[in-house]
Write a protein that holds these residues in place. Structure first.
Motif, PDB file in Angstrom:
ATOM      1  N   ALA A  52      10.835  -2.666  -5.207  1.00 44.86           N
ATOM      2  CA  ALA A  52      10.898  -3.730  -6.216  1.00 44.86           C
ATOM      3  C   ALA A  52      11.908  -4.924  -5.894  1.00 44.86           C
ATOM      4  O   ALA A  52      12.706  -4.683  -4.790  1.00 44.86           O
ATOM      5  CB  ALA A  52      11.649  -2.989  -7.621  1.00 44.86           C
ATOM      6  N   ALA A  53      11.760  -5.916  -6.466  1.00 48.74           N
ATOM      7  CA  ALA A  53      12.489  -7.097  -5.853  1.00 48.74           C
ATOM      8  C   ALA A  53      13.944  -6.940  -6.306  1.00 48.74           C
ATOM      9  O   ALA A  53      14.494  -6.127  -7.051  1.00 48.74           O
ATOM     10  CB  ALA A  53      12.167  -8.513  -6.877  1.00 48.74           C
ATOM     11  N   GLU A  54      14.573  -7.265  -5.274  1.00 49.18           N
ATOM     12  CA  GLU A  54      16.298  -7.369  -4.987  1.00 49.18           C
ATOM     13  C   GLU A  54      16.790  -7.895  -6.409  1.00 49.18           C
ATOM     14  O   GLU A  54      16.304  -9.048  -7.017  1.00 49.18           O
ATOM     15  CB  GLU A  54      16.878  -8.054  -4.059  1.00 49.18           C
ATOM     16  CG  GLU A  54      18.208  -7.842  -3.704  1.00 49.18           C
ATOM     17  CD  GLU A  54      18.782  -8.345  -2.566  1.00 49.18           C
ATOM     18  OE1 GLU A  54      19.918  -8.164  -2.114  1.00 49.18           O
ATOM     19  OE2 GLU A  54      18.140  -9.239  -2.089  1.00 49.18           O
ATOM     20  N   SER A  55      17.762  -7.252  -7.194  1.00 46.13           N
ATOM     21  CA  SER A  55      18.521  -7.752  -8.204  1.00 46.13           C
ATOM     22  C   SER A  55      19.936  -7.553  -8.253  1.00 46.13           C
ATOM     23  O   SER A  55      20.283  -6.625  -7.569  1.00 46.13           O
ATOM     24  CB  SER A  55      17.687  -7.243  -9.592  1.00 46.13           C
ATOM     25  OG  SER A  55      18.192  -6.078 -10.030  1.00 46.13           O
ATOM     26  N   TRP A  56      20.742  -7.918  -9.286  1.00 45.71           N
ATOM     27  CA  TRP A  56      22.186  -7.804  -9.414  1.00 45.71           C
ATOM     28  C   TRP A  56      22.177  -6.314  -9.800  1.00 45.71           C
ATOM     29  O   TRP A  56      23.583  -5.653  -9.928  1.00 45.71           O
ATOM     30  CB  TRP A  56      22.811  -8.706 -10.119  1.00 45.71           C
ATOM     31  CG  TRP A  56      22.326  -8.702 -11.687  1.00 45.71           C
ATOM     32  CD1 TRP A  56      21.261  -9.284 -12.083  1.00 45.71           C
ATOM     33  CD2 TRP A  56      22.720  -7.992 -12.764  1.00 45.71           C
ATOM     34  NE1 TRP A  56      21.036  -9.022 -13.584  1.00 45.71           N
ATOM     35  CE2 TRP A  56      21.966  -8.274 -13.835  1.00 45.71           C
ATOM     36  CE3 TRP A  56      23.871  -7.039 -12.854  1.00 45.71           C
ATOM     37  CZ2 TRP A  56      22.186  -7.517 -14.973  1.00 45.71           C
ATOM     38  CZ3 TRP A  56      24.158  -6.452 -13.991  1.00 45.71           C
ATOM     39  CH2 TRP A  56      23.313  -6.709 -15.176  1.00 45.71           C
ATOM     40  N   LEU A  57      21.367  -5.614 -10.471  1.00 45.57           N
ATOM     41  CA  LEU A  57      21.524  -4.384 -10.916  1.00 45.57           C
ATOM     42  C   LEU A  57      21.486  -3.263  -9.885  1.00 45.57           C
ATOM     43  O   LEU A  57      22.284  -2.342  -9.927  1.00 45.57           O
ATOM     44  CB  LEU A  57      20.231  -4.090 -11.830  1.00 45.57           C
ATOM     45  CG  LEU A  57      20.463  -4.807 -13.309  1.00 45.57           C
ATOM     46  CD1 LEU A  57      19.326  -4.476 -14.154  1.00 45.57           C
ATOM     47  CD2 LEU A  57      21.793  -4.283 -14.072  1.00 45.57           C
ATOM     48  N   GLU A  58      20.787  -3.489  -8.875  1.00 42.80           N
ATOM     49  CA  GLU A  58      20.552  -2.456  -7.757  1.00 42.80           C
ATOM     50  C   GLU A  58      20.059  -3.139  -6.529  1.00 42.80           C
ATOM     51  O   GLU A  58      19.251  -4.037  -6.752  1.00 42.80           O
ATOM     52  CB  GLU A  58      19.758  -1.347  -8.233  1.00 42.80           C
ATOM     53  CG  GLU A  58      18.192  -1.757  -8.453  1.00 42.80           C
ATOM     54  CD  GLU A  58      17.465  -0.479  -8.995  1.00 42.80           C
ATOM     55  OE1 GLU A  58      16.235  -0.726  -9.264  1.00 42.80           O
ATOM     56  OE2 GLU A  58      17.976   0.655  -8.687  1.00 42.80           O
ATOM     57  N   PRO A  59      20.570  -2.674  -5.337  1.00 40.65           N
ATOM     58  CA  PRO A  59      19.765  -3.376  -4.113  1.00 40.65           C
ATOM     59  C   PRO A  59      18.378  -2.727  -4.163  1.00 40.65           C
ATOM     60  O   PRO A  59      17.866  -1.707  -4.539  1.00 40.65           O
ATOM     61  CB  PRO A  59      20.866  -2.746  -3.111  1.00 40.65           C
ATOM     62  CG  PRO A  59      21.175  -1.315  -3.370  1.00 40.65           C
ATOM     63  CD  PRO A  59      21.502  -1.634  -5.174  1.00 40.65           C
ATOM     64  N   SER A  60      17.615  -3.757  -3.331  1.00 37.80           N
ATOM     65  CA  SER A  60      16.263  -3.020  -2.888  1.00 37.80           C
ATOM     66  C   SER A  60      16.094  -2.393  -1.841  1.00 37.80           C
ATOM     67  O   SER A  60      17.071  -1.995  -1.409  1.00 37.80           O
ATOM     68  CB  SER A  60      15.408  -4.446  -2.372  1.00 37.80           C
ATOM     69  OG  SER A  60      16.023  -4.794  -1.223  1.00 37.80           O
ATOM     70  N   ARG A  61      15.076  -1.257  -2.025  1.00 35.98           N
ATOM     71  CA  ARG A  61      14.879  -0.309  -1.029  1.00 35.98           C
ATOM     72  C   ARG A  61      13.455  -0.312  -0.570  1.00 35.98           C
ATOM     73  O   ARG A  61      12.515  -0.449  -1.269  1.00 35.98           O
ATOM     74  CB  ARG A  61      15.171   0.994  -1.352  1.00 35.98           C
ATOM     75  CG  ARG A  61      14.323   1.729  -2.613  1.00 35.98           C
ATOM     76  CD  ARG A  61      14.602   3.127  -2.699  1.00 35.98           C
ATOM     77  NE  ARG A  61      13.654   3.798  -3.841  1.00 35.98           N
ATOM     78  CZ  ARG A  61      12.642   4.178  -3.417  1.00 35.98           C
ATOM     79  NH1 ARG A  61      11.914   4.071  -2.583  1.00 35.98           N
ATOM     80  NH2 ARG A  61      11.692   4.637  -4.541  1.00 35.98           N
ATOM     81  N   GLN A  62      13.053   0.183   0.707  1.00 33.03           N
ATOM     82  CA  GLN A  62      11.709   0.051   1.238  1.00 33.03           C
ATOM     83  C   GLN A  62      10.996   1.123   0.339  1.00 33.03           C
ATOM     84  O   GLN A  62      11.659   2.478   0.020  1.00 33.03           O
ATOM     85  CB  GLN A  62      11.772   0.364   2.507  1.00 33.03           C
ATOM     86  CG  GLN A  62      10.507   0.120   3.337  1.00 33.03           C
ATOM     87  CD  GLN A  62      10.663   0.263   4.823  1.00 33.03           C
ATOM     88  OE1 GLN A  62      11.662   0.453   5.253  1.00 33.03           O
ATOM     89  NE2 GLN A  62       9.444   0.413   5.381  1.00 33.03           N
ATOM     90  N   VAL A  63       9.700   0.847   0.263  1.00 34.32           N
ATOM     91  CA  VAL A  63       8.936   2.095  -0.529  1.00 34.32           C
ATOM     92  C   VAL A  63       8.777   3.397   0.687  1.00 34.32           C
ATOM     93  O   VAL A  63       9.051   3.442   1.730  1.00 34.32           O
ATOM     94  CB  VAL A  63       7.503   1.526  -0.650  1.00 34.32           C
ATOM     95  CG1 VAL A  63       7.331   0.669  -1.689  1.00 34.32           C
ATOM     96  CG2 VAL A  63       6.922   1.173   0.633  1.00 34.32           C
ATOM     97  N   ALA A  64       8.872   4.362  -0.148  1.00 33.61           N
ATOM     98  CA  ALA A  64       9.119   5.878   0.396  1.00 33.61           C
ATOM     99  C   ALA A  64       7.678   6.585   0.356  1.00 33.61           C
ATOM    100  O   ALA A  64       6.853   5.954  -0.685  1.00 33.61           O
ATOM    101  CB  ALA A  64      10.115   6.484   0.103  1.00 33.61           C
ATOM    102  N   PHE A  65       7.499   7.527   0.959  1.00 32.94           N
ATOM    103  CA  PHE A  65       6.387   8.271   1.028  1.00 32.94           C
ATOM    104  C   PHE A  65       5.992   9.067  -0.633  1.00 32.94           C
ATOM    105  O   PHE A  65       5.185   9.107  -1.048  1.00 32.94           O
ATOM    106  CB  PHE A  65       6.522   9.494   2.023  1.00 32.94           C
ATOM    107  CG  PHE A  65       5.328  10.254   1.930  1.00 32.94           C
ATOM    108  CD1 PHE A  65       4.173  10.153   2.653  1.00 32.94           C
ATOM    109  CD2 PHE A  65       5.139  11.622   1.254  1.00 32.94           C
ATOM    110  CE1 PHE A  65       3.000  10.952   2.429  1.00 32.94           C
ATOM    111  CE2 PHE A  65       4.220  12.588   0.907  1.00 32.94           C
ATOM    112  CZ  PHE A  65       3.134  12.155   1.648  1.00 32.94           C
TER     113      PHE A  65
END
Length: 803
Positions: A610-623
């Motif tokens: 998901a796009a980076e936001s102030w609520l939570e950092p972005s993370r790379q998609v996982a398996f």
């Protein structure tokens, strides 16, 4: 195929918007896939004006900066300028506050009000590279003009803006592969006349340089025309011609070549210009050269001839592969002073074979392969010669040589009025039918109460029979103008309705779209290179195309992976890196002398979840993100008892293989880097390919939702220590068997591997949700169900239950 709306207006007058023209053309069968706006200077210099420097002083806090005040028409603004050549009284180009500039290099940027070393600056005085019109950054542009301050810079630099239609041309509509061809359809749709540029002023200046022509086989070249033009000056084309070509995504080369390209896209007639000084013996011979002869083309590649391609030759050898590609030795260069201009009609078959053999697809071969107008060469030749005289100077130094031994006649086709009304589904007035046909230059020859005889001009290569004529009537009349019958109905006789595969696919598409996935449709034709270098596809199973459009479209795909990766690469290269795609497509394979095909569902996931936001950092998609989607698909289709196995096979670094009994349902995994690099994708890609035919066969229909239970759900947790080799899928199967109808679902909320448990072990923290739809669960029933689960885990997977 790109068509300039501005240029269309030179052929036929209209005031309709590009969107209205696009709708008309699409409705008549020339599907407009998009409308782009071409600007000769990117951004159109919007917000950029002519200004006058009223004052210029040194910046008090910076030696290399100047403080200026600039009159931009509606106001005088302060601007801090770093150019060394800025001075009072200059006429300059000013980017106003709020406008966006598109420099020659670097990213676009917005002009904002700023403080530079403590001084306010409300705009920018521009150098030519900053507004995208040149390379120089030595200083600001100083203009010699009397235009009033505030005049838009677009007027000074004569910025051209044009709407360009992207038409998805079908193979049968060779006649529409030009501005004239599209204008012919608009003539019928708008009921207006076409105006062709006049060639009445064409005349031969002298006959000092005649060229003779010989065609060995008129079947390969029904018509060949040409003339010479002497004392030309090869150089850059004027701005209008360069802008015309750039709008069509063509690169200007020089005035001679640009004019031939202009005529090709304007009239649909390919031309070729030879350096006349390089034609040995003053004679052109159209013939085939012996097999294995060598010929160097314009791209400086030496090609071995098949003996089947048609060649344009002189007395010493080949000059050009006819209708396909020119030769290095006879091309127009800056040193050329005399040219021989060719305008011909070649057999589509011979051009197609030559283009296919050499893997050469050019704008000329595209048209010749589909069939060009045999009545156009001389008109196009005159038009081009007049343009060359106008733009490149020179004198027409020979009569037109025109070899046309057997003129192609109009086709005569008999059409039944009854068939017209039957196939269209509506009775059309005979007068309206005649009006439509004549607007398409299909003229009446004879007419009776029941039939008409019409003549079709040779440029309409697709109109050969009665049904084709009726199709022409219908597409101009308008498909939308044929009303549906009031008693239109369908019936169903089967005792047990079969699964609606289209509905299942549509519902799954809705599901995936709702999860943020975009559907794509890719070409079934792909590169043979993928099978050869992938390591998991068998090149011997490639279904090859005999009549290839190109080597890159030479075989049918064996997997949806590579065509999907090409879509990922296209988007990633345009800075769209977080992607979710799915595709329903068909794959093909050759098995001995037989051919197989099957439908597949492919899923692609790459970038951040998901796009980076102030609520939570972005993370790379996982398996797990992709596997969860596959599980949801299986649940939606009511497919259970799927076996899961970890595998390490190409094209994956690691993957899960799904099986239904003895049949493979598909694989889910992380694609190997060497595989993604074949399609020029430079980031990790998760990919799943499922056997859609098998899914449809095993699907029990879409999952239906029932009434919510009145009785509460109960959760119990267990912590299991198990061998690392035990998968969650094994645990899930044991749990569903032991839990019976009370166990509604299972979840994993923690996984641990570390020094607090034995080596080779891992710990799963599992949640079990129990519910009875008929009564409230008691502690006794719950404890009994959990005891069954614990005993089954200990017995069947060797689990140790942590208290």
């Amino acid at each position: 195929m790109k068509i300039s709306v501005n240029r269309l207006k030179d052929f036929i007058h209209f005031e309709e918007s590009p969107e209205e023209i696009a709708a008309l053309l699409t409705g008549s069968g020339l599907e407009v896939e998009g409308i782009e706006v071409f600007e000769s200077i990117q951004g159109g210099l919007e917000g950029v004006v002519i200004g006058e420097v009223l004052t210029c002083e040194r910046h008090p806090n910076a030696d290399k900066l100047s403080l200026t005040t600039v009159d931009i028409g509606d106001q005088v603004v302060p601007i801090v300028c770093g150019a060394p050549n800025v001075a009072k009284g200059q006429k300059v180009v000013v980017a106003k506050e709020g406008c966006t500039l598109y420099p020659i290099s670097g990213e676009p940027f917005e002009i904002k009000k700023a403080k530079i070393r403590g001084e306010v600056s409300q705009g920018m005085i521009c150098a030519e590279d900053e507004i995208g019109i040149g390379e120089s950054h030595a200083g600001i542009m100083v203009l010699d003009t009397d235009l009033p301050n505030g005049t838009p810079a677009s007027a000074y630099f004569e910025v051209v803006s044009a709407s360009v239609l992207e038409i998805g041309l079908t193979p049968n509509r060779a006649d529409a592969a030009s501005h004239l061809g599209v204008a012919r359809d608009l003539k019928a749709l708008l009921k207006r006349d076409i105006c062709l540029p006049s060639v009445e002023d064409f005349n031969v200046d002298h006959q000092a340089r005649p060229i003779s022509v010989e065609v060995e086989n008129p079947a390969d070249c029904p018509r060949y025309a040409g003339l010479t033009i002497s004392n030309v000056k090869v150089g850059p084309s004027p701005a209008w011609l360069q802008n015309y070509l750039k709008a069509l995504d063509l690169d200007p080369i020089n005035n001679i070549v640009d004019i031939t390209n202009f005529i090709l896209h304007d009239l649909g007639q390919p031309l070729h210009a030879f350096d006349a000084d390089k034609i040995s013996g003053g004679k052109i011979i159209v013939k085939k050269l012996p097999k294995d002869s060598h010929f160097v083309t314009l791209d400086e590649k030496q090609r071995k001839l098949s003996g089947e391609e048609l060649m344009i030759c002189d007395q010493e050898g080949g000059l050009c592969i006819a209708g396909i590609f020119g030769g290095k030795g006879s091309g127009v260069s800056d040193a050329t002073t005399s040219i021989f201009l060719e305008s011909a009609c070649f057999s589509p078959d011979v051009i197609r074979r030559g283009s296919q053999f050499h893997g050469l697809k050019t704008d000329a071969s595209f048209r010749f392969e589909r069939g060009t107008d045999p009545n156009m060469p001389v008109y196009a030749l005159k038009r081009a010669a007049m343009l060359i005289k106008e733009i490149a100077g020179g004198e027409i130094s020979s009569e037109i040589v025109d070899l046309y031994p057997e003129p192609v006649q109009d086709r005569i086709i008999e059409v039944s009025y009854a068939h017209i009304n039957r196939l269209i589904g509506k009775v059309l007035p005979k007068g309206q039918i005649k009006e439509i046909l004549e607007s398409l230059e299909i003229n009446y020859v004879e007419e009776s109460e029941t039939h008409i005889m019409v003549s079709v001009k040779p440029y309409r290569v697709d109109v050969e029979r009665e049904a084709d004529v009726i199709e022409e009537i219908l597409r101009i009349y308008g498909f939308d103008n044929v009303e549906l019958s009031e008693n239109l109905q369908s019936d169903y006789l089967a005792e047990h309705p079969a699964k609606d595969f289209n509905k299942l696919q549509y519902r799954l598409s809705e599901l995936l779209s709702g999860m943020g996935y975009f559907e794509m449709i890719t070409n079934s034709l792909t590169k043979p290179l993928y099978a050869e270098k992938s390591g998991f596809l068998d090149p011997s199973k490639n279904v090859e195309i005999y009549n290839k459009l190109s080597e890159d479209l030479g075989v049918m795909r064996q997997s949806l992976l590579f065509t999907g990766l090409e879509v990922l690469a296209h988007n990633i290269n345009r800075r769209q890196k977080d992607l979710k795609f799915f595709e329903f497509g068909t794959v093909y394979a050759k098995e001995g002398d037989a051919y197989q095909e099957g439908r597949r569902l492919a899923l692609f996931l790459t970038g951040d979840k998901a796009a980076e936001s102030w609520l939570e950092p972005s993370r790379q998609v996982a398996f797990s993100d992709l596997y969860a989607v596959v599980e949801l698909i299986l649940e939606k289709l009511h497919i259970d008892q799927v076996e899961v196995e970890i595998v390490h096979v190409a094209p994956f670094d690691y993957a899960l293989q799904l099986r239904l009994g003895t049949k493979e349902l598909g694989k889910i995994g992380v694609v190997q880097e060497r595989i993604t690099k074949l399609a020029e994708v430079k980031q990790e890609v998760l990919f799943a390919e499922l056997d859609w035919d098998l899914l449809m066969k095993k699907a029990k229909g879409l999952k239906k939702y029932g009434e919510i239970s009145k009785f509460p759900e109960v959760r119990r947790d267990l912590s299991l220590v198990i061998d690392k080799t035990v998968t969650f899928d094994q645990i899930k199967k044991v749990a569903l068997k032991a839990g019976g109808k009370l166990l509604q679902r299972i979840g994993v909320f923690d996984v641990y591997q570390g020094d607090k448990i034995d080596a080779g072990k891992k710990a799963y923290a599992l949640s079990f949700y129990l519910q009875d739809t008929e009564q409230t669960l008691t502690d006794k029933v719950i404890d009994k169900a959990m005891d069954r689960l614990i005993q089954s885990f200990e017995k069947e997977v060797g689990a140790f239950i942590r208290k």
